[in-house]
Design an enzyme around this catalytic site. Structure first.
Site, PDB file in Angstrom:
ATOM      1  N   GLY A  23      40.302  31.641  31.170  1.00  0.00           N
ATOM      2  CA  GLY A  23      39.738  32.926  31.214  1.00  0.00           C
ATOM      3  C   GLY A  23      40.752  34.040  31.928  1.00  0.00           C
ATOM      4  CB  ALA A  24      39.169  36.407  33.517  1.00  0.00           C
ATOM      5  CG  MET A  25      37.210  33.820  37.405  1.00  0.00           C
ATOM      6  SD  MET A  25      38.713  35.008  38.969  1.00  0.00           S
ATOM      7  CE  MET A  25      38.367  33.511  39.579  1.00  0.00           C
ATOM      8  CE  LYS A  47      31.727  33.532  42.344  1.00  0.00           C
ATOM      9  NZ  LYS A  47      32.302  32.864  41.771  1.00  0.00           N
ATOM     10  CD  GLU A  81      29.855  30.863  32.893  1.00  0.00           C
ATOM     11  OE1 GLU A  81      30.058  29.972  33.854  1.00  0.00           O
ATOM     12  OE2 GLU A  81      29.612  32.033  34.126  1.00  0.00           O
TER      13      GLU A  81
END
Length: 321
Positions: free
Chosen positions: A19-21, A197, A282
């Site tokens: 995906g994006a990451m 995080k 998530e």
């Protein structure tokens, strides 16, 4: 297979979850001269990359990189990798590990960089403990559509070995990632960093998703500070039971740094998933994890309880898949 990642000119890397990451890491590692294969379960995304390459708006510049990309259910079990970096959604982790079992050799190192809490238990069902490395990243990325990502800003990676006496392997992986500009470092307390995080994800992700705004817009509201303090206090109370001491004042400042103009316009991954792409979130591995741990430890978590329930309600309203 290579025992020492740094002894070879080119490391064979798989990004499991592109995906994006995952796309960001894949692109940067490929630009660093490494053999990188993307593995994902989104067929439209895979076809777009196969046909047009991975298209990125990279700090305002349009970049295209052609990378091998494979559907996770169709990976070639005869191909083995030195390093597999996991970037699936948390709820997709077990299925991905099951699908790619054939490409995991006896020496394959697996680095899990997922958002949220509680992934080691799943990893250990598929990967020997000595080959598991856990980390988190502060890089940002956005998925604009199949085969298209937006990459901006600067970030870092922290990681640590899960298996005993594998510190040198963890440091090797960090050095390897840094060679491609990913600014990685070894941590001797990765669970602290993961909780830290998770506090950002447990505030910015769900709040911007529910309020349909970016991080800067949320930060500009009169109630933002009060809400952030309440949520961070719940994370800290749960972490304390697990002997992880979080500095609430420091963490609140850390969360509120998301309002900085350099990143304020960002829509977090949960917003991208649910609001933009109608995909399930998530939440059960972020605020939901704190709710479950709170029930287990007898720690009240009313804000996380409510946020988890509201995100699930939003998923139902939007018929997320």
């Amino acid at each position: 297979m290579n025992n020492n990642l740094l002894e070879v000119f080119e490391v064979k890397v798989a990004i499991a979850g592109a995906g994006a990451m995952g796309s960001r890491f894949g692109m940067m590692l490929a630009q660093g001269g490494n053999d990188v294969t993307l593995i994902d379960g989104w067929l439209a995304h895979i076809k777009a990359i196969q046909e047009n390459g991975l298209q990125a708006n990279y700090n305002g510049k349009n970049v295209s990189v052609h990378l091998p990309v494979k559907l996770q259910s169709e990976v070639d079990s005869t191909e083995k990798f030195d390093l597999v970096i996991i970037f699936t959604k948390s709820m997709q982790l077990a299925q991905m590990l099951s699908d790619i079992q054939g490409v995991l050799g006896q020496k394959t190192k697996v680095l899990c960089l997922l958002n949220g809490l509680g992934h080691v238990e799943t990893l250990e069902k598929y990967v020997p403990r000595e080959n598991i490395f856990l980390g988190n990243t502060m890089w940002t990325a956005g998925l604009e559509g199949p085969g298209k990502v937006k990459l901006f800003g600067f970030g870092s990676v922290e990681l640590q070995n899960v298996g005993e006496r594998k510190e040198e392997d963890a440091k090797q992986i960090a050095d390897f990632l840094s060679q491609s500009g990913l600014n990685a470092s070894y941590s001797d307390n990765i669970l602290y960093s993961i909780y830290r995080k998770a506090c950002v994800n447990g505030t910015m992700n769900c709040l911007t998703t529910l309020l349909d705004c970016n991080m800067g817009q949320f930060g500009a509201t009169s109630t933002a500070h009060q809400i952030v303090v309440k949520i961070v206090n719940e994370f800290a109370a749960v972490a304390k039971v697990e002997k992880i001491n979080l500095d609430v004042s420091e963490l609140v400042k850390h969360v509120e740094s998301c309002y900085d103009p350099s990143v304020a316009d960002h829509y977090p991954s949960m917003y991208q998933d649910l609001i933009q792409n109608k995909r399930k979130t998530e939440i059960d591995y972020i605020n939901g994890a704190i709710s479950r741990k709170g029930q287990k430890y007898g720690v009240p978590t009313p804000y996380c309880d409510l946020l988890t329930a509201m995100i699930h309600a939003k998923e139902e309203l939007l018929e997320a898949k």
